[in-house]
Design an enzyme around this catalytic site. Sequence first.
Site, mmCIF file in Angstrom:
data_model
loop_
_atom_site.group_PDB
_atom_site.id
_atom_site.type_symbol
_atom_site.label_atom_id
_atom_site.label_comp_id
_atom_site.label_asym_id
_atom_site.label_seq_id
_atom_site.Cartn_x
_atom_site.Cartn_y
_atom_site.Cartn_z
ATOM 1 N N SER A 1 -6.389 1.051 -4.038
ATOM 2 C CA SER A 1 -7.471 1.800 -3.637
ATOM 3 C C SER A 1 -7.798 2.500 -4.937
ATOM 4 O O SER A 1 -6.678 2.875 -5.548
ATOM 5 C CB SER A 1 -6.789 2.622 -2.364
ATOM 6 O OG SER A 1 -7.845 3.632 -2.302
ATOM 7 N N TYR B 1 -1.038 8.442 2.567
ATOM 8 C CA TYR B 1 -1.542 6.934 2.449
ATOM 9 C C TYR B 1 -1.706 6.712 1.089
ATOM 10 O O TYR B 1 -1.516 5.540 0.628
ATOM 11 C CB TYR B 1 -3.151 7.046 3.212
ATOM 12 C CG TYR B 1 -3.940 6.003 2.589
ATOM 13 C CD1 TYR B 1 -3.654 4.608 3.270
ATOM 14 C CD2 TYR B 1 -5.049 6.178 1.971
ATOM 15 C CE1 TYR B 1 -4.454 3.406 2.689
ATOM 16 C CE2 TYR B 1 -5.839 5.002 1.396
ATOM 17 C CZ TYR B 1 -5.371 3.743 1.767
ATOM 18 O OH TYR B 1 -6.112 2.530 1.530
ATOM 19 N N LYS C 1 0.047 3.594 -1.148
ATOM 20 C CA LYS C 1 -0.511 2.540 -2.257
ATOM 21 C C LYS C 1 0.246 2.516 -3.509
ATOM 22 O O LYS C 1 0.352 1.695 -4.080
ATOM 23 C CB LYS C 1 -1.946 2.579 -2.189
ATOM 24 C CG LYS C 1 -2.706 2.538 -0.927
ATOM 25 C CD LYS C 1 -2.964 1.044 -0.656
ATOM 26 C CE LYS C 1 -3.292 0.631 0.666
ATOM 27 N NZ LYS C 1 -3.436 -0.622 1.073
HETATM 28 P P1 NAD Z 1 -8.676 -2.641 8.374
HETATM 29 O O1 NAD Z 1 -7.775 -1.712 9.445
HETATM 30 O O2 NAD Z 1 -9.945 -3.065 8.949
HETATM 31 O O3 NAD Z 1 -7.787 -3.908 8.272
HETATM 32 C C1 NAD Z 1 -6.446 -4.152 8.072
HETATM 33 C C2 NAD Z 1 -5.846 -5.119 8.828
HETATM 34 O O4 NAD Z 1 -4.365 -4.903 9.115
HETATM 35 C C3 NAD Z 1 -6.270 -4.849 10.494
HETATM 36 O O5 NAD Z 1 -6.696 -5.833 11.118
HETATM 37 C C4 NAD Z 1 -4.853 -4.419 11.216
HETATM 38 O O6 NAD Z 1 -4.712 -4.836 12.367
HETATM 39 C C5 NAD Z 1 -4.008 -5.268 10.157
HETATM 40 N N1 NAD Z 1 -2.388 -4.633 9.816
HETATM 41 C C6 NAD Z 1 -2.022 -3.527 9.897
HETATM 42 N N2 NAD Z 1 -0.771 -3.319 9.856
HETATM 43 C C7 NAD Z 1 -0.315 -4.596 9.963
HETATM 44 C C8 NAD Z 1 1.039 -5.057 10.044
HETATM 45 N N3 NAD Z 1 1.908 -4.502 10.110
HETATM 46 N N4 NAD Z 1 1.130 -6.337 10.468
HETATM 47 C C9 NAD Z 1 0.007 -7.252 10.440
HETATM 48 N N5 NAD Z 1 -1.194 -6.751 10.413
HETATM 49 C C10 NAD Z 1 -1.281 -5.434 10.310
HETATM 50 O O7 NAD Z 1 -8.667 -2.302 7.032
HETATM 51 P P2 NAD Z 1 -9.681 -2.627 5.756
HETATM 52 O O8 NAD Z 1 -10.878 -1.529 5.583
HETATM 53 O O9 NAD Z 1 -10.242 -4.163 6.007
HETATM 54 O O10 NAD Z 1 -8.682 -2.541 4.769
HETATM 55 C C11 NAD Z 1 -7.904 -3.631 4.240
HETATM 56 C C12 NAD Z 1 -6.952 -3.143 3.224
HETATM 57 O O11 NAD Z 1 -7.688 -2.600 1.970
HETATM 58 C C13 NAD Z 1 -5.955 -2.127 3.547
HETATM 59 O O12 NAD Z 1 -4.670 -2.147 2.798
HETATM 60 C C14 NAD Z 1 -6.569 -0.537 3.041
HETATM 61 O O13 NAD Z 1 -5.598 0.352 2.891
HETATM 62 C C15 NAD Z 1 -7.152 -1.265 1.775
HETATM 63 N N6 NAD Z 1 -8.300 -0.400 1.372
HETATM 64 C C16 NAD Z 1 -9.340 -0.072 2.320
HETATM 65 C C17 NAD Z 1 -10.464 0.721 1.653
HETATM 66 C C18 NAD Z 1 -11.675 1.006 2.882
HETATM 67 O O14 NAD Z 1 -12.278 2.146 2.491
HETATM 68 N N7 NAD Z 1 -11.756 0.348 3.821
HETATM 69 C C19 NAD Z 1 -10.411 1.329 0.530
HETATM 70 C C20 NAD Z 1 -9.495 0.868 -0.338
HETATM 71 C C21 NAD Z 1 -8.282 0.106 -0.106
HETATM 72 N N1 UFG Z 2 -18.082 12.374 4.046
HETATM 73 C C1 UFG Z 2 -19.064 13.437 4.859
HETATM 74 N N2 UFG Z 2 -18.911 13.471 6.211
HETATM 75 C C2 UFG Z 2 -18.120 12.524 6.898
HETATM 76 C C3 UFG Z 2 -17.233 11.533 6.253
HETATM 77 C C4 UFG Z 2 -17.366 11.683 4.841
HETATM 78 O O1 UFG Z 2 -19.572 14.208 4.497
HETATM 79 O O2 UFG Z 2 -18.204 12.359 8.254
HETATM 80 C C5 UFG Z 2 -18.316 12.600 2.740
HETATM 81 C C6 UFG Z 2 -16.865 12.923 1.921
HETATM 82 O O3 UFG Z 2 -16.847 14.235 1.903
HETATM 83 C C7 UFG Z 2 -17.093 12.141 0.679
HETATM 84 C C8 UFG Z 2 -18.029 10.943 1.009
HETATM 85 O O4 UFG Z 2 -18.676 11.280 2.207
HETATM 86 O O5 UFG Z 2 -17.806 12.786 -0.271
HETATM 87 C C9 UFG Z 2 -17.211 9.666 1.239
HETATM 88 O O6 UFG Z 2 -16.049 9.837 2.250
HETATM 89 P P1 UFG Z 2 -15.114 8.680 2.810
HETATM 90 O O7 UFG Z 2 -14.202 9.181 3.557
HETATM 91 O O8 UFG Z 2 -16.395 7.668 3.331
HETATM 92 O O9 UFG Z 2 -14.437 7.981 1.601
HETATM 93 P P2 UFG Z 2 -13.528 8.639 0.447
HETATM 94 O O10 UFG Z 2 -14.207 8.505 -0.894
HETATM 95 O O11 UFG Z 2 -13.204 10.190 0.900
HETATM 96 O O12 UFG Z 2 -12.204 7.792 0.806
HETATM 97 C C10 UFG Z 2 -12.277 6.200 0.826
HETATM 98 C C11 UFG Z 2 -11.042 5.882 1.798
HETATM 99 C C12 UFG Z 2 -9.896 6.185 1.216
HETATM 100 C C13 UFG Z 2 -9.705 5.659 0.032
HETATM 101 C C14 UFG Z 2 -11.082 5.995 -1.098
HETATM 102 C C15 UFG Z 2 -11.032 5.363 -2.310
HETATM 103 O O13 UFG Z 2 -11.150 6.441 3.234
HETATM 104 O O14 UFG Z 2 -8.986 5.317 1.871
HETATM 105 O O15 UFG Z 2 -12.253 5.706 -0.247
HETATM 106 O O16 UFG Z 2 -10.833 3.952 -2.089
HETATM 107 F F1 UFG Z 2 -8.665 5.651 -0.840
#
Ligand code: NAD
Ligand code: UFG
Length: 337
Positions: A124, A148, A152
């Site tokens: 991330s 979190y 990572k």
């Molecule tokens: P998500 O929660 O939709 O998907 C993650 C999946 O992993 C879920 O289906 C959950 O049931 C499964 N899971 C969690 N722990 C597990 C375990 N111990 N064993 C088996 N399955 C397990 O999340 P996502 O948004 O699809 O994110 C996928 C990956 O990308 C994550 O590792 C997350 O940290 C990373 N990531 C997400 C974002 C974002 O904003 N969505 C940003 C950066 C990184």
């Molecule tokens: N925000 C609001 N109101 C809300 C939610 C978010 O104003 O209800 C604002 C935040 O302050 C930020 C922007 O919208 O300025 C984006 O916020 P998000 O929570 O959607 O995303 P972040 O960039 O804070 O974080 C996300 C994921 C993290 C990840 C990061 C970088 O949640 O897990 O992107 O990949 F690490």
Amino acid sequence: MKVLVTGGTGYIGSHTCIQMIASGVTPVILDNLYNSKALVLDRIEEVTGTRPEFYQGDIRDSAILETIFAQHRIDAVIHFAGLKAVGESVEKPLMYYENNVAGTLNLVQAMERAGVTRLIFSSSATVYGDPASVPIRENFPTSATNPYGRSKLMVEECLSDFHKANPEWSITLLRYFNPVGAHKSGRLGEDPQGIPNNLLPFVAQVAVGRREKLGVFGNDYPTPDGTGVRDYIHVVDLADGHLAALNKVSQKAGLHIFNLGTGHGNSVLEMVAAFEQAAQKPIPYQILPRRPGDIAECWADPSYAEQQLGWKAQRSLQEMVEDTWRWQEMNPQGYQD
Ligand code: NAD
Ligand code: UFG
């Protein structure tokens, strides 16, 4: 090619499985359904005509990993499984380290036993902490501001050490910026449980009438309109980035690190305006204090990914919000039978 996809029924994993199937790659999914539903498998089948093989189980369970590796000739692993809620990670740090860090170590150990040496890991942009400048390049210093993010970063460091000792492996760390959007069909999308932590799912729930108004966390940042700026990337572009990594670098031994972003930043208020346009309705909002731990600006320099992977995000901001809205309007309560 057959690929084990951990977390494959989740938001990014499910969209990646669809793109994989479309390009002839066979996914085998392992997910414990902690944050996703089995119904996702029906939807993947509906849009691709193929039902991916699915194992309900945990990456921390060595036995199920051994079974999967014994039953399939797995060429590579894409590892999405993990917990991702920043606030929850502050409340329950051990749960995050156990799931994200110990879970990954268990997975890599099982891969080692099975002789599978190609791994793509979901990292991330949070590993850049509060960057000194934008756009962010892969060689910027890393740091973490919450458990979190630290989980990572720890995984990145463990994998990097592991790679030094096992240079014949191919390990790819993909640092995602802000994934948004949904599949064009409106049948798959992001379905957060409880109050959404992220901006776009919250906005979508306001638009569909599930929540009264958006809280905008701060309008006094040093950005053009004072609200936070992020690099929003369409989830299907992100999915394609995984395929590019699979095809271009995961055959090559090495530790590969890429930003997956668009290279453009948008503010909270710009996202709200774009969504209003797509949904053709106003999104009521209220300015609230800054959210602790938030940074002003975060956007990628994605040029290294383009150069090495031949991959570039294609989908516009308009598509991101239109696709999110289609999914939300067609599935107001998320995935339901
Ligand atoms: P998500 O929660 O939709 O998907 C993650 C999946 O992993 C879920 O289906 C959950 O049931 C499964 N899971 C969690 N722990 C597990 C375990 N111990 N064993 C088996 N399955 C397990 O999340 P996502 O948004 O699809 O994110 C996928 C990956 O990308 C994550 O590792 C997350 O940290 C990373 N990531 C997400 C974002 C974002 O904003 N969505 C940003 C950066 C990184
Ligand atoms: N925000 C609001 N109101 C809300 C939610 C978010 O104003 O209800 C604002 C935040 O302050 C930020 C922007 O919208 O300025 C984006 O916020 P998000 O929570 O959607 O995303 P972040 O960039 O804070 O974080 C996300 C994921 C993290 C990840 C990061 C970088 O949640 O897990 O992107 O990949 F690490």
